[in-house]
Design a protein around this motif. Structure first.
Motif, PDB file in Angstrom:
ATOM      1  N   LYS A 738     117.130  11.830 -37.541  1.00  0.00           N
ATOM      2  CA  LYS A 738     116.593  12.175 -37.079  1.00  0.00           C
ATOM      3  C   LYS A 738     114.906  12.041 -38.625  1.00  0.00           C
ATOM      4  O   LYS A 738     113.924  11.886 -38.770  1.00  0.00           O
ATOM      5  CB  LYS A 738     115.312  12.567 -35.806  1.00  0.00           C
ATOM      6  N   HIS A 739     115.740  13.191 -39.332  1.00  0.00           N
ATOM      7  CA  HIS A 739     114.916  14.361 -40.251  1.00  0.00           C
ATOM      8  C   HIS A 739     115.770  13.251 -41.604  1.00  0.00           C
ATOM      9  O   HIS A 739     114.469  13.522 -43.205  1.00  0.00           O
ATOM     10  CB  HIS A 739     114.786  14.961 -39.796  1.00  0.00           C
ATOM     11  N   ALA A 740     116.645  13.717 -42.100  1.00  0.00           N
ATOM     12  CA  ALA A 740     117.241  13.226 -43.385  1.00  0.00           C
ATOM     13  C   ALA A 740     117.181  12.527 -43.921  1.00  0.00           C
ATOM     14  O   ALA A 740     117.134  11.948 -45.082  1.00  0.00           O
ATOM     15  CB  ALA A 740     118.889  13.075 -43.106  1.00  0.00           C
ATOM     16  N   ARG A 741     116.930  11.076 -43.489  1.00  0.00           N
ATOM     17  CA  ARG A 741     116.553   9.654 -44.234  1.00  0.00           C
ATOM     18  C   ARG A 741     117.563   9.046 -44.653  1.00  0.00           C
ATOM     19  O   ARG A 741     117.760   8.825 -46.054  1.00  0.00           O
ATOM     20  CB  ARG A 741     115.517   9.153 -44.314  1.00  0.00           C
ATOM     21  N   THR A 742     119.002   9.649 -44.236  1.00  0.00           N
ATOM     22  CA  THR A 742     120.387   9.036 -45.044  1.00  0.00           C
ATOM     23  C   THR A 742     121.038   7.963 -43.911  1.00  0.00           C
ATOM     24  O   THR A 742     120.827   9.012 -42.374  1.00  0.00           O
ATOM     25  CB  THR A 742     121.330  10.547 -45.414  1.00  0.00           C
ATOM     26  N   ASP A 743     122.142   7.430 -44.737  1.00  0.00           N
ATOM     27  CA  ASP A 743     123.327   7.280 -43.296  1.00  0.00           C
ATOM     28  C   ASP A 743     124.112   7.643 -43.470  1.00  0.00           C
ATOM     29  O   ASP A 743     125.137   7.071 -43.019  1.00  0.00           O
ATOM     30  CB  ASP A 743     122.953   5.248 -43.434  1.00  0.00           C
ATOM     31  N   THR A 762     127.127  18.465 -43.262  1.00  0.00           N
ATOM     32  CA  THR A 762     126.767  18.174 -44.534  1.00  0.00           C
ATOM     33  C   THR A 762     126.052  16.887 -44.526  1.00  0.00           C
ATOM     34  O   THR A 762     126.459  15.927 -44.262  1.00  0.00           O
ATOM     35  CB  THR A 762     127.262  18.506 -45.724  1.00  0.00           C
ATOM     36  N   ASP A 763     124.799  16.432 -44.874  1.00  0.00           N
ATOM     37  CA  ASP A 763     124.333  15.419 -45.907  1.00  0.00           C
ATOM     38  C   ASP A 763     123.466  15.817 -46.613  1.00  0.00           C
ATOM     39  O   ASP A 763     123.103  16.252 -47.340  1.00  0.00           O
ATOM     40  CB  ASP A 763     123.660  15.027 -44.267  1.00  0.00           C
ATOM     41  N   LYS A 764     123.116  14.163 -47.728  1.00  0.00           N
ATOM     42  CA  LYS A 764     123.159  13.747 -48.604  1.00  0.00           C
ATOM     43  C   LYS A 764     121.160  13.864 -48.753  1.00  0.00           C
ATOM     44  O   LYS A 764     120.963  12.896 -49.419  1.00  0.00           O
ATOM     45  CB  LYS A 764     123.685  13.574 -49.838  1.00  0.00           C
ATOM     46  N   ILE A 799     122.091  28.414 -43.738  1.00  0.00           N
ATOM     47  CA  ILE A 799     121.600  26.601 -43.672  1.00  0.00           C
ATOM     48  C   ILE A 799     121.002  27.210 -44.526  1.00  0.00           C
ATOM     49  O   ILE A 799     120.516  27.733 -45.559  1.00  0.00           O
ATOM     50  CB  ILE A 799     120.665  26.747 -42.679  1.00  0.00           C
ATOM     51  N   GLU A 800     121.976  25.597 -45.759  1.00  0.00           N
ATOM     52  CA  GLU A 800     121.455  25.766 -47.082  1.00  0.00           C
ATOM     53  C   GLU A 800     120.997  23.971 -47.434  1.00  0.00           C
ATOM     54  O   GLU A 800     121.390  23.421 -47.391  1.00  0.00           O
ATOM     55  CB  GLU A 800     122.846  25.678 -47.943  1.00  0.00           C
ATOM     56  N   SER A 801     119.602  23.959 -48.289  1.00  0.00           N
ATOM     57  CA  SER A 801     118.746  23.390 -47.952  1.00  0.00           C
ATOM     58  C   SER A 801     118.140  23.219 -48.300  1.00  0.00           C
ATOM     59  O   SER A 801     117.111  24.817 -49.610  1.00  0.00           O
ATOM     60  CB  SER A 801     118.376  22.562 -46.440  1.00  0.00           C
ATOM     61  N   ALA A 802     117.745  22.032 -49.605  1.00  0.00           N
ATOM     62  CA  ALA A 802     116.048  22.088 -50.451  1.00  0.00           C
ATOM     63  C   ALA A 802     115.929  20.457 -50.382  1.00  0.00           C
ATOM     64  O   ALA A 802     116.663  19.751 -50.179  1.00  0.00           O
ATOM     65  CB  ALA A 802     116.862  22.417 -51.701  1.00  0.00           C
ATOM     66  N   PRO A 803     114.149  20.774 -50.419  1.00  0.00           N
ATOM     67  CA  PRO A 803     113.980  19.185 -50.669  1.00  0.00           C
ATOM     68  C   PRO A 803     114.055  18.355 -51.599  1.00  0.00           C
ATOM     69  O   PRO A 803     115.075  18.989 -52.828  1.00  0.00           O
ATOM     70  CB  PRO A 803     112.264  19.495 -51.177  1.00  0.00           C
ATOM     71  N   GLU A 804     115.139  17.091 -51.391  1.00  0.00           N
ATOM     72  CA  GLU A 804     115.529  15.954 -52.429  1.00  0.00           C
ATOM     73  C   GLU A 804     116.884  16.611 -52.341  1.00  0.00           C
ATOM     74  O   GLU A 804     117.605  15.797 -53.582  1.00  0.00           O
ATOM     75  CB  GLU A 804     114.367  15.750 -53.641  1.00  0.00           C
ATOM     76  N   ARG A 805     118.008  17.318 -51.984  1.00  0.00           N
ATOM     77  CA  ARG A 805     118.853  18.017 -52.473  1.00  0.00           C
ATOM     78  C   ARG A 805     120.251  18.063 -51.102  1.00  0.00           C
ATOM     79  O   ARG A 805     121.556  18.536 -51.487  1.00  0.00           O
ATOM     80  CB  ARG A 805     118.501  18.953 -52.973  1.00  0.00           C
ATOM     81  N   GLY A 806     119.463  17.403 -50.230  1.00  0.00           N
ATOM     82  CA  GLY A 806     120.348  17.689 -48.881  1.00  0.00           C
ATOM     83  C   GLY A 806     120.639  18.990 -48.095  1.00  0.00           C
ATOM     84  O   GLY A 806     119.799  19.643 -48.305  1.00  0.00           O
TER      85      GLY A 806
END
Length: 853
Positions: A738-743, A762-764, A799-806
């Protein structure tokens, strides 16, 4: 099978037989091969006298290439004087359709003229119109004709004008058991071996031929008694033969054994009777139409659904059906008659499971039908017929709609309970954070506004003054200023008849509504209705059994406060009571902290139990689908396959094949639902197999490619923990969708030491700010739900995340020493069973929540 009173089995009407679509192609191939094996010259002409076909013997006889014959007339292949005779005889045959035999001459391939006998017959189409003729040439110049006749498969004969056999082919012995010489010596032998029941018809036919009534050949059928005692069916043709000067030469005849054909016809009639019985007794309606739209056949189920009493009514002009019925799509749009299922198949379209609403114009009554249809094409790929199936799915559709309605209602109800549960959790945390009674009351009012349907929340505290007044401690929502100015008393006078006063005075929940959810509750209909609210509930605030105030919630929607919701709201009021009491005294505050934490633990346990209950229910439903519905569908498929082995009609096989495909499709849907409800891989093979299955489902449904990495053994853990981990991974993967915009996503599972298990998702993708998920105000309910269950399981999430870094979500859960008793112990504190049931119903799937993250 239908049996007459005399015990005989009636035969089906042959006119009702419809050959399969490719039958004509088979016939063409058969006759083409047959013609080329016949040694006699055979030819075909159209009504203009042009040759349209011939066999190899005819080409060899004339000594001309086939291209100089086909499309040409007799004047192109024969001398003019002979061509005149041929054309005159052809015209006589066209004027008097039937069979024609006469003697003439033909120019042979070497240029010589041969004496021959022509045997011709007219060809007619299905409507009886003459479209051409077929002819055969017998060369009687020398004795070659006898060699041919002696080797024919059929019994050929020639009777002289006195009725004696002038010629009899040896095939008579194969057919009758009597030799050629016996028939030549005894012309009455034929009459003696004809079955007594068929002899009168044969004699009448012979007299008609001898009297000259039939100049052309006429075929009859009769039975012969073979020398071995068996009966043989014979197809008999004979006719008088005249020479060019009309001199009578005798009778030329042919007897062909058709026993196998008769047996095949009887078998066909039996199969057609069986097919008719199946078609007439199935619930699915079948409609067969001609290319012009005329209804040819409609089985009883179709007539019943369409309101016809007989086939006579069913075959009336299609305009009558248009005047009687309306067909509407699921959206309510009316279909034009040219778009009706029968018309679409006649245009060559094929469809299945097309649901339409059928409305009767006279009274407006409706029912729902599921249509299937396909055209039947001729060898030229033109639509010759159409088959339409129709099933009444009104009850099934209404049951499905009712189920969907209940599911929607249940989903809304669970969502409403979830909001209330979340409000309770937030209020419990507000108690922990509160530093003053006023702040706590105002925070409770603010959080209570999140409860489904609440438009105003206020708290009134009972004053110990002479007027027994109620002080408005806080009010948030619509008309909060008007509420603040109200003069309310908890005394039993005219100022103390509202819901808040009644709740304080009696210590019971008080509902104000036009029709209360529970008749046993105290009801007031005056106070808040003046402000435009449809319903209000006053929940008493008590300390040590003594009411000291009331939490009042108002809604514009009548009947919003039903019994399960009231039980949860009582929990909310009880927590507020404890919070206020704890703030008033340090001792009470300590007890409130302990109680709040205990209740939070109970809520977390309930949340986990609700998830487990949901999984158990899913497994039960999947078992019902697998053990009951799927077995019935498989049995139906076996029965259909057995029936197809007994049917040889292409039309019947096509109808049975369509039924088989419908059942197979239903079986596939049921199996897919079974897998979706309860994946066997998870319950039978453990967490690793379940995650592999989940990854394949994510790719199949959402296009998300999930790489699963299992490090070490992760199977020897309690079922509750495995179930939680499986659902948590599903939740996190849905967040990726729904949110990550990756396949692409990756799931790694590994044990940490001997008593913990770690799962990393994990996602990118586009990533996000993790700080936005830490506070309850901004966190999505999906992550919130996972956090709460982890707290109960003594686990943790990072939770580890940053904009445009997965993003990376890491869950760690202890499993060593974990027992189901922990869950049971956490639930024992809730001694009110009805309250626990309401809470159980308050957890739902939050996959549709747009704010989960």
């Amino acid at each position: 099978m239908e049996v007459r009173s005399d015990g005989a089995v009636p035969r089906n009407d042959p006119a009702s037989f419809r050959p399969p679509a490719d039958f004509s192609i088979l016939l063409k191939r058969f006759f083409s091969t047959l013609l080329d094996t016949i040694t006699s010259p055979v030819f075909f002409k159209d009504t203009e006298g042009r040759y349209v076909g011939c066999n190899d013997a005819f080409v060899e006889y004339l000594g001309l290439p086939r291209e100089q014959i086909i499309g040409h007339s007799v004047y192109d292949v024969a001398p003019c004087e002979l061509a005149d005779v041929y054309r005159r005889k052809d015209q006589e045959l066209f004027d008097h359709p039937g069979i024609q035999v006469y003697e003439s001459r033909v120019r042979y391939a070497d240029g010589s003229l041969r004496d021959v006998i022509f045997r011709k017959a007219t060809l007619q189409d299905e409507e009886g119109r003459v479209i051409g003729l077929a002819g055969e040439i017998f060369d009687i110049t020398n004795r070659k004709h006898r060699i041919v006749a002696d080797n024919t498969f059929d019994w050929e004969f020639w009777l002289d004008p006195n009725g004696r056999f002038e010629y009899c082919s040896p095939s008579c012995e194969r057919i009758t058991g009597h030799s050629r010489d016996e028939f030549m010596d005894d012309p009455d032998l034929l009459l003696r071996i004809i079955h007594p029941d068929d002899l009168p018809g044969f004699l009448a036919h012979r007299h008609e031929v001898e009297d000259g009534i039939h100049r052309n050949a006429k075929e009859i059928q009769f039975r012969l008694i073979h020398t071995d005692g068996s009966l043989r069916w014979i197809g008999h043709v004979c006719q008088p033969v005249f020479d060019g000067e009309e001199r009578f030469l005798g009778n030329r005849g042919s007897n062909r054994e058709i026993t196998d054909q008769k047996v095949a016809e009887q078998e066909r009639d039996g199969l057609l009777s069986l097919l008719r019985a199946v078609i007439d007794n199935i619930d699915t309606g079948l409609i067969l139409s001609a290319a012009d739209g005329q209804v040819l056949e409609m089985n009883p189920a179709a007539r019943r659904m369409c309101g016809y009493q007989s086939m006579i009514q069913a075959k009336r002009h299609p305009a009558e059906a248009e005047a009687t019925w309306e067909l509407l799509t699921s959206s309510g749009a009316t279909l034009a008659p040219k778009e009706w299922p029968r018309m679409k198949t006649l245009r060559g379209e094929t469809f299945q499971n097309w649901e339409l609403r059928i409305r009767k114009k006279s009274d407006g009554s409706e029912w729902i039908a599921s249509f299937g249809g396909a055209p039947i094409r001729d060898p030229q790929e033109r639509v010759a017929f159409s088959v339409v199936t129709i099933r009444d799915v009104t009850q099934r559709r209404r049951a499905h709609e009712e189920l969907e309605r209940k599911v929607r209602e249940r989903t809304l109800e669970l969502a409403r309970f979830n909001r209330t549960l979340q409000a309770i959790v937030e209020c419990n945390q507000a108690i922990i954070r509160a530093r003053s009674e006023q702040d706590l009351i105002r925070e409770f009012c603010r959080i209570s506004m999140r409860v489904e349907g609440v438009d105003l929340a206020w708290v009134g505290l009972a004053e110990d003054d002479e007027a027994k007044s109620i002080r408005i401690a806080a009010a948030i929502g619509f008309h909060q200023r008007e509420i603040s100015r109200l003069r309310i008393s908890w005394a039993d006078d005219e100022l103390g008849q509202g819901p808040a006063a009644t709740a304080i005075r009696t210590g019971r929940v008080c509902i104000q509504a036009s029709s209360p959810a529970d008749p046993s509750l105290e009801v007031s209909r005056e106070e808040n209705l003046q402000l435009g609210f449809g319903a209000s509930i006053a929940l008493p605030l008590q300390s040590e059994g003594h009411p000291f105030g009331a939490l009042v919630l108002c809604s514009a929607r009548p009947e919003i406060f039903d019994v399960p919701q009231i039980q949860l709201l009582q929990e909310l009021a009880n927590n507020l009571s404890i919070g206020i009491a704890s703030l008033r005294t340090q001792k009470e505050r300590d007890r409130a902290l302990q109680t709040a934490e205990s209740r939070a633990e109970q809520l977390r346990a309930m949340s986990l139990e609700l998830a487990q209950s949901e999984q158990r229910e899913r497994r039960r439903l999947a078992q019902v689908l697998h053990d009951d519905l799927q077995q019935l569908l498989v049995g139906a498929t076996f029965n259909l396959e057995a029936l197809k082995g007994k049917v040889h009609s292409k039309t019947a096989l096509a109808a049975l094949e369509q039924l088989s495909e419908t059942i197979t499709e239903s079986l596939g849907v049921s199996r897919a639902m079974t897998l979706e409800l309860s994946p066997p891989a998870f319950y039978e093979k453990g967490l690793s197999a379940g995650l592999e299955w989940l990854g394949s489902q994510m790719h199949k449904k959402h296009g998300l490619k999930v790489a699963i990495e299992i490090i070490g053994s992760v199977e020897d853990i309690a079922e509750q923990i495995r179930m939680f981990l499986f659902e948590a991974v599903r939740e996190l993967l849905l967040n990726v969708v729904k949110h990550a915009r990756t396949d692409h996503a990756r799931v790694r599972v590994r044990p940490l030491g001997k008593d913990e298990i770690e799962i990393t998702v994990t996602d990118k993708g586009v990533g996000f700010d993790p700080a936005g998920t830490e506070g309850l105000k901004t966190s999505g309910f999906g992550l919130f739900n996972i956090r709460e269950k982890l707290r109960f399981l003594r686990g943790r999430m990072k939770i580890e995340s940053a904009p445009e870094r997965g993003s990376r979500f890491t869950l760690v859960v202890p499993f060593a020493g974990w027992q189901e008793e922990r869950l049971d112990a956490s639930l024992k504190g809730r001694n009110n069973k009805s309250r626990q049931k309401a809470t159980d119903e308050g957890v739902t799937d939050d996959h549709q929540d747009p704010d989960r993250r």
